[in-house]
Motif scaffolding. Structure first.
Motif, PDB file in Angstrom:
ATOM      1  N   GLY A   1       0.799  -1.217   0.000  1.00 49.14           N
ATOM      2  CA  GLY A   1       0.000   0.000   0.000  1.00 49.14           C
ATOM      3  C   GLY A   1       0.833   1.269   0.000  1.00 49.14           C
ATOM      4  O   GLY A   1       0.433   2.286  -0.571  1.00 49.14           O
ATOM      5  N   LYS A   2       2.019   1.223   0.620  1.00 47.69           N
ATOM      6  CA  LYS A   2       2.863   2.413   0.667  1.00 47.69           C
ATOM      7  C   LYS A   2       3.479   2.753  -0.688  1.00 47.69           C
ATOM      8  O   LYS A   2       4.089   3.811  -0.838  1.00 47.69           O
ATOM      9  CB  LYS A   2       3.979   2.206   1.699  1.00 47.69           C
ATOM     10  CG  LYS A   2       3.491   2.201   3.140  1.00 47.69           C
ATOM     11  CD  LYS A   2       4.645   2.034   4.102  1.00 47.69           C
ATOM     12  CE  LYS A   2       4.159   2.025   5.555  1.00 47.69           C
ATOM     13  NZ  LYS A   2       5.278   1.815   6.504  1.00 47.69           N
ATOM     14  N   GLN A   3       3.320   1.852  -1.666  1.00 43.03           N
ATOM     15  CA  GLN A   3       3.813   2.143  -3.007  1.00 43.03           C
ATOM     16  C   GLN A   3       3.118   3.372  -3.581  1.00 43.03           C
ATOM     17  O   GLN A   3       3.687   4.073  -4.428  1.00 43.03           O
ATOM     18  CB  GLN A   3       3.595   0.936  -3.920  1.00 43.03           C
ATOM     19  CG  GLN A   3       4.160   1.106  -5.326  1.00 43.03           C
ATOM     20  CD  GLN A   3       4.046  -0.163  -6.142  1.00 43.03           C
ATOM     21  OE1 GLN A   3       4.166  -1.261  -5.619  1.00 43.03           O
ATOM     22  NE2 GLN A   3       3.824  -0.020  -7.438  1.00 43.03           N
TER      23      GLN A   3
ATOM     24  N   ILE B   1      10.482   3.431   2.501  1.00 40.25           N
ATOM     25  CA  ILE B   1       9.449   3.302   3.528  1.00 40.25           C
ATOM     26  C   ILE B   1       8.799   1.924   3.491  1.00 40.25           C
ATOM     27  O   ILE B   1       8.065   1.559   4.409  1.00 40.25           O
ATOM     28  CB  ILE B   1       8.362   4.386   3.363  1.00 40.25           C
ATOM     29  CG1 ILE B   1       7.633   4.241   2.020  1.00 40.25           C
ATOM     30  CG2 ILE B   1       8.955   5.773   3.484  1.00 40.25           C
ATOM     31  CD1 ILE B   1       6.493   5.195   1.821  1.00 40.25           C
ATOM     32  N   ILE B   2       9.053   1.142   2.432  1.00 38.97           N
ATOM     33  CA  ILE B   2       8.487  -0.205   2.305  1.00 38.97           C
ATOM     34  C   ILE B   2       9.474  -1.205   2.902  1.00 38.97           C
ATOM     35  O   ILE B   2      10.616  -1.302   2.454  1.00 38.97           O
ATOM     36  CB  ILE B   2       8.199  -0.539   0.827  1.00 38.97           C
ATOM     37  CG1 ILE B   2       7.208   0.482   0.243  1.00 38.97           C
ATOM     38  CG2 ILE B   2       7.649  -1.954   0.689  1.00 38.97           C
ATOM     39  CD1 ILE B   2       6.960   0.316  -1.236  1.00 38.97           C
TER      40      ILE B   2
ATOM     41  N   ALA C   1       7.954  -1.758  -6.335  1.00 35.69           N
ATOM     42  CA  ALA C   1       7.737  -0.306  -6.348  1.00 35.69           C
ATOM     43  C   ALA C   1       8.824   0.411  -7.133  1.00 35.69           C
ATOM     44  O   ALA C   1       8.556   1.378  -7.853  1.00 35.69           O
ATOM     45  CB  ALA C   1       7.667   0.225  -4.922  1.00 35.69           C
ATOM     46  N   ILE C   2      10.065  -0.057  -7.016  1.00 34.11           N
ATOM     47  CA  ILE C   2      11.180   0.568  -7.737  1.00 34.11           C
ATOM     48  C   ILE C   2      11.021   0.374  -9.243  1.00 34.11           C
ATOM     49  O   ILE C   2      11.184   1.309 -10.027  1.00 34.11           O
ATOM     50  CB  ILE C   2      12.519  -0.016  -7.248  1.00 34.11           C
ATOM     51  CG1 ILE C   2      12.836   0.489  -5.837  1.00 34.11           C
ATOM     52  CG2 ILE C   2      13.657   0.342  -8.204  1.00 34.11           C
ATOM     53  CD1 ILE C   2      14.065  -0.141  -5.213  1.00 34.11           C
TER      54      ILE C   2
ATOM     55  N   LEU D   1      -1.259   0.667   9.298  1.00 34.64           N
ATOM     56  CA  LEU D   1      -1.111   2.040   8.840  1.00 34.64           C
ATOM     57  C   LEU D   1      -1.714   2.970   9.885  1.00 34.64           C
ATOM     58  O   LEU D   1      -2.925   2.998  10.084  1.00 34.64           O
ATOM     59  CB  LEU D   1      -1.805   2.230   7.492  1.00 34.64           C
ATOM     60  CG  LEU D   1      -1.735   3.645   6.905  1.00 34.64           C
ATOM     61  CD1 LEU D   1      -0.290   4.036   6.645  1.00 34.64           C
ATOM     62  CD2 LEU D   1      -2.545   3.731   5.631  1.00 34.64           C
ATOM     63  N   GLU D   2      -0.864   3.702  10.561  1.00 28.66           N
ATOM     64  CA  GLU D   2      -1.319   4.649  11.574  1.00 28.66           C
ATOM     65  C   GLU D   2      -1.701   5.958  10.902  1.00 28.66           C
ATOM     66  O   GLU D   2      -0.918   6.525  10.135  1.00 28.66           O
ATOM     67  CB  GLU D   2      -0.208   4.901  12.596  1.00 28.66           C
ATOM     68  CG  GLU D   2      -0.595   5.896  13.673  1.00 28.66           C
ATOM     69  CD  GLU D   2       0.548   6.202  14.622  1.00 28.66           C
ATOM     70  OE1 GLU D   2       0.365   7.063  15.489  1.00 28.66           O
ATOM     71  OE2 GLU D   2       1.607   5.573  14.483  1.00 28.66           O
TER      72      GLU D   2
END
Length: 490
Positions: free
Chosen positions: A193-195, A215-216, A225-226, A298-299
């Motif tokens: 999800g952070k992607q 961050i992943i 993601a990269i 996920l905060e």
């Protein structure tokens, strides 16, 4: 006495001393507690219960009480709503892009006037005073310096605006809500999800987006993601999209609708990039990068006023200048190559013309041309060089007069009429424009991003995959679009 620490030994305890007993430690703790005054344990528990009561008072509405107003909760009801969440997210990102593009116009023009309009003639006058040979002044000024000046004037203002705006949204607490909205989509694609956050950073610069994948935590999902970050339309590709859309796509509509149609076509290309990131993530997660999708908590932090000065400083120093320095480092040799291939002649014909003719059959098969393909080859260090290189090469190969300043000298013009006449002379059609917009989105990353990928992964294999995957897709997509276009056109 030799002092050391045994495993599990508290710091400061000497190696040869006898460790204190448990009773002695408890007695010392009790003595310190009473010296502080009061029952420390009881005070701590009272503080915990007080905080819990305050939280409950905010979160729970008891029978007969009116619902309490909670600003964070009310904002979250909007930005994470199934109905309004995505439209608000698109509106917010569109506003950021619009501010970036419009806000960068003036400083970009000022930098271009300073570095190119005044800098190039000044350097030529200095070179003439030093009696430098034409080839040396051309290589250094019209080649290396001019390429660097283009990159700085086009790249610096958008990054200096986009990165602080992006960081302000992060500091305010909005970006975690974006990740919350997109998490389910990325999870279905086999990604993290952070992607979504690293991809949004890629809209400013793909190299910065690659760094943001830190961050992943999952190495597999970070690699996905990269590899897919290149599908985010970075600021170096926005000028190409806007120029071609304004000239060719907007020209299809009446004057009052031309601007809107052009803008929508550019937004459509950006959304196509997001869709491709989902598709490629899905393919990678089920082939070469198989694995279980990781879960994460996920905060959603509370909304807070952004720290404007700190944000600007951090964005400029940690992101903008570092990325710009890497781009400048690669732009210097690119400028030299562009000037050399335009001025080295074989039998009276420049090497650039030979290369354009060599690439023309492939380019026409893709709905493009040899000039565009050569421009993307020599301008790989920075996408900002593509349009000036295309214009220079088109003048060189067509022999159009009245535009440009000579072979190897990149240029731009604000005259839409001059641009259209030049492109028409180069044999451009609507298909050329559409496929250029597609190829601008789907092609290999720039040298700065490729170098950053290698630094982040430490792997030649995955750097090669990240560089060649979008390039292969760009060839395939433009080829099929060209064949379908020609089939429909009859």
């Amino acid at each position: 006495m030799t002092v050391g620490f045994a495993p599990g030994m508290p710091l400061g305890h000497e190696k040869n001393e006898t460790p204190p007993s448990v009773d002695a430690i408890l007695a010392e703790a009790q003595r310190l507690r009473w010296e502080i005054g009061g029952d420390f344990h009881q005070s701590l528990m009272e503080a915990i219960y007080t905080d819990a009561s305050n939280i409950a008072d905010r979160a729970v509405t008891r029978p007969g009480e009116r619902p309490r107003f909670d600003l964070d909760r009310n904002i979250d009801r909007l930005v994470t709503s199934r109905v309004l969440g995505f439209p608000l997210m698109l509106a917010m990102l569109t506003a950021v892009f619009w501010i970036t593009i419009v806000g960068a116009n003036v400083p970009s023009q000022l930098l271009a006037d300073l570095l190119i309009g005044k800098g190039v003639p000044l350097l030529h006058s200095i070179a003439a005073a030093l009696h430098l040979p034409w080839w040396l002044s051309g290589l250094l000024i019209d080649g290396m310096y001019l390429a660097t000046a283009w990159v700085i004037s086009v790249m610096l203002p958008p990054m200096a605006i986009f990165f602080p705006l992006f960081t302000l949204l992060e500091d305010f607490g909005y970006l975690p809500r974006v990740a919350f909205n997109l998490d389910n989509f990325y999870k279905k694609a086999g990604a993290h999800g952070k992607q979504s956050l690293s991809m949004m950073m890629g809209f400013g610069c793909n190299a910065a987006g690659v760094v943001a994948t830190r961050i992943i935590d999952s190495p597999r999902e970070r690699l996905i993601a990269i590899i897919t970050n290149n599908f985010a339309l970075c600021n170096g590709r926005w000028p190409t999209q806007i120029l071609i859309a304004s000239l060719f796509i907007g020209g299809l509509a009446s004057a009052q609708w031309a601007g809107l149609i052009s803008a929508l076509s550019v937004v459509g290309i950006a959304l196509l990039g997001v869709l491709l990131s989902f598709l490629v993530s899905f393919s990678l997660s089920r082939t070469v990068l198989k694995g279980q999708v990781s879960t994460f908590s996920l905060e959603l932090p509370p909304y807070r006023p952004p720290r404007v000065l700190q944000t600007i400083y951090t964005s400029i120093i940690d992101r903008t200048l570092i990325v710009l320095w890497r781009a400048v480092t690669f732009a210097l040799p690119a400028g030299a190559v562009i000037w050399l291939i335009s001025n080295i002649q074989i039998d009276g014909v420049s090497l650039a013309v030979y290369l354009v003719n060599l690439l023309n059959p492939i380019g026409l098969l893709l709905g493009l041309n040899g000039v565009i393909l050569l421009a993307y080859v020599v301008a790989i260090p920075a996408n900002e060089l593509v349009i000036p290189t295309i214009l220079m090469l088109t003048v060189l190969t067509t022999g159009v007069t009245g535009l440009g300043a000579g072979a190897g000298v990149m240029f731009e013009t604000d005259s839409s009429a001059d641009l259209m006449s030049l492109f028409t002379a180069g044999g451009w059609t609507l298909l050329t424009a559409v496929n250029l917009m597609l190829f601008s989105l789907i092609h290999n990353p720039c040298s700065t991003t490729i170098y950053t990928i290698f630094k982040e992964t430490g792997s030649r294999k995955w750097t090669t995959v990240a560089a060649l995957t979008p390039l292969a897709m760009g060839f395939i997509v433009t080829f099929f679009v060209a064949q379908i276009w020609r089939l429909v056109a009859g």
